[in-house]
Design a protein around this motif. Structure first.
Motif, PDB file in Angstrom:
ATOM      1  N   HIS A 154       0.838  -1.211   0.000  1.00  0.00           N
ATOM      2  CA  HIS A 154       0.000   0.000   0.000  1.00  0.00           C
ATOM      3  C   HIS A 154       0.868   1.256   0.000  1.00  0.00           C
ATOM      4  O   HIS A 154       1.932   1.248   0.620  1.00  0.00           O
ATOM      5  N   ASP A 203       2.032   4.239   1.657  1.00  0.00           N
ATOM      6  CA  ASP A 203       2.347   4.551   3.070  1.00  0.00           C
ATOM      7  C   ASP A 203       3.072   3.407   3.774  1.00  0.00           C
ATOM      8  O   ASP A 203       3.647   3.611   4.835  1.00  0.00           O
ATOM      9  N   ASP A 204       3.092   2.201   3.190  1.00  0.00           N
ATOM     10  CA  ASP A 204       3.869   1.097   3.789  1.00  0.00           C
ATOM     11  C   ASP A 204       5.358   1.440   3.783  1.00  0.00           C
ATOM     12  O   ASP A 204       6.067   1.210   4.775  1.00  0.00           O
ATOM     13  N   GLN A 230       6.463  -3.771  10.167  1.00  0.00           N
ATOM     14  CA  GLN A 230       5.305  -2.873  10.121  1.00  0.00           C
ATOM     15  C   GLN A 230       4.565  -2.868  11.455  1.00  0.00           C
ATOM     16  O   GLN A 230       5.186  -2.632  12.477  1.00  0.00           O
ATOM     17  N   HIS A 285       0.249  -7.452   3.741  1.00  0.00           N
ATOM     18  CA  HIS A 285       1.682  -7.250   3.993  1.00  0.00           C
ATOM     19  C   HIS A 285       2.457  -8.553   3.827  1.00  0.00           C
ATOM     20  O   HIS A 285       3.463  -8.593   3.116  1.00  0.00           O
TER      21      HIS A 285
END
Ligand SMILES: [Zn+2]
Length: 239
Positions: A11, A13-14, A154, A112
């Motif tokens: 995505h 912003d990851d 993350q 993810h």
């Protein structure tokens, strides 16, 4: 255009949350860095595809990356299958990176872990000469296998295998994250609160960077996991 470092992310912003400090640091060191986002984050509760695209471009400029592309896979539903692998292989062969940074190997959001596997498999397959792909102009692409792939960390805490000192680049990381105005805490927003828009989320990101920095005797750090053991040229390469 050949890149030194390519960041693959499920995505927009990851990359910022996982490795913006490392990106900014390597840009400052003179390396060419790019980002390829897999999806447009269209399932995000807040914002739209358009706001996310604008925010991603702004964050890219803050980090100093030379290119940011979006493969427009389906948020939440893309798969690590042949169709998606071939698209990622096209990007790897186009940019010929020496190092790839990819999603966390497992996390709260299932994209993810899927993104991590897709990136890992595509990096390997990209080196096979008999897998034929073409660039946007229809020219046959040459096989290319990055030297190595590292997975950033993350939401869910994962014990890193090594940590990059990002002390001088924390401010840039925070600015790049905050470029995603619709996603993170904004006292003036009237959109519904989400897991990542609570004020505590950014505190957690900073706390983790401090914890990782502390572990290597610096102020801020970003952690990575490896699937192949890393080597060093001499003991003096270690902090
Ligand atoms: Zn994500």
């Amino acid at each position: 255009m050949k890149l030194d470092l390519l960041v693959l992310a499920a995505h927009p912003d990851d990359a910022e949350l996982g490795c913006a400090g490392t990106i900014a640091k390597h840009v400052a060191l003179g390396y060419k860095v790019g980002i390829v986002d897999f999806t447009q984050g269209e399932l995000g509760t807040r914002g739209t595809i358009q706001t996310r695209e604008k925010e991603a471009a702004e964050a890219a400029a803050i980090q100093g990356v030379v290119v940011r592309e979006n493969l427009k896979f389906r948020d939440g539903f893309f798969q690590n299958d042949e169709t998606h692998q071939l698209k990622v292989i096209q990007s790897i062969r186009k940019y010929q990176p020496d190092i790839v940074l990819a999603n966390a190997v497992s996390d709260r959001h299932s994209d993810h872990g899927k993104g991590a596997s897709l990136a890992f498999d595509a990096c390997f397959l990209s080196g096979l000469v008999k897998i034929e792909t073409r660039d946007e102009q229809g020219n046959a692409q040459k096989p290319w296998r990055p030297d190595t792939i590292y997975h950033y960390i993350q939401s869910v805490m994962i014990q890193p295998d090594f940590i990059v000192d990002i002390s001088d680049y924390w401010d840039i990381k925070l600015k790049a994250i905050k470029a995603f105005k619709t996603q993170f805490f904004d006292a003036s927003s009237d959109e519904p609160e989400t897991y990542i828009s609570k004020p505590g989320f950014l505190k957690m990101i900073e706390s983790r960077a401090i914890e990782f920095g502390h572990a290597i005797n610096t102020q801020y750090g970003e952690g990575y996991t490896v699937r192949r053991l890393p080597g060093v040229k001499s003991l003096f390469d270690l902090l």
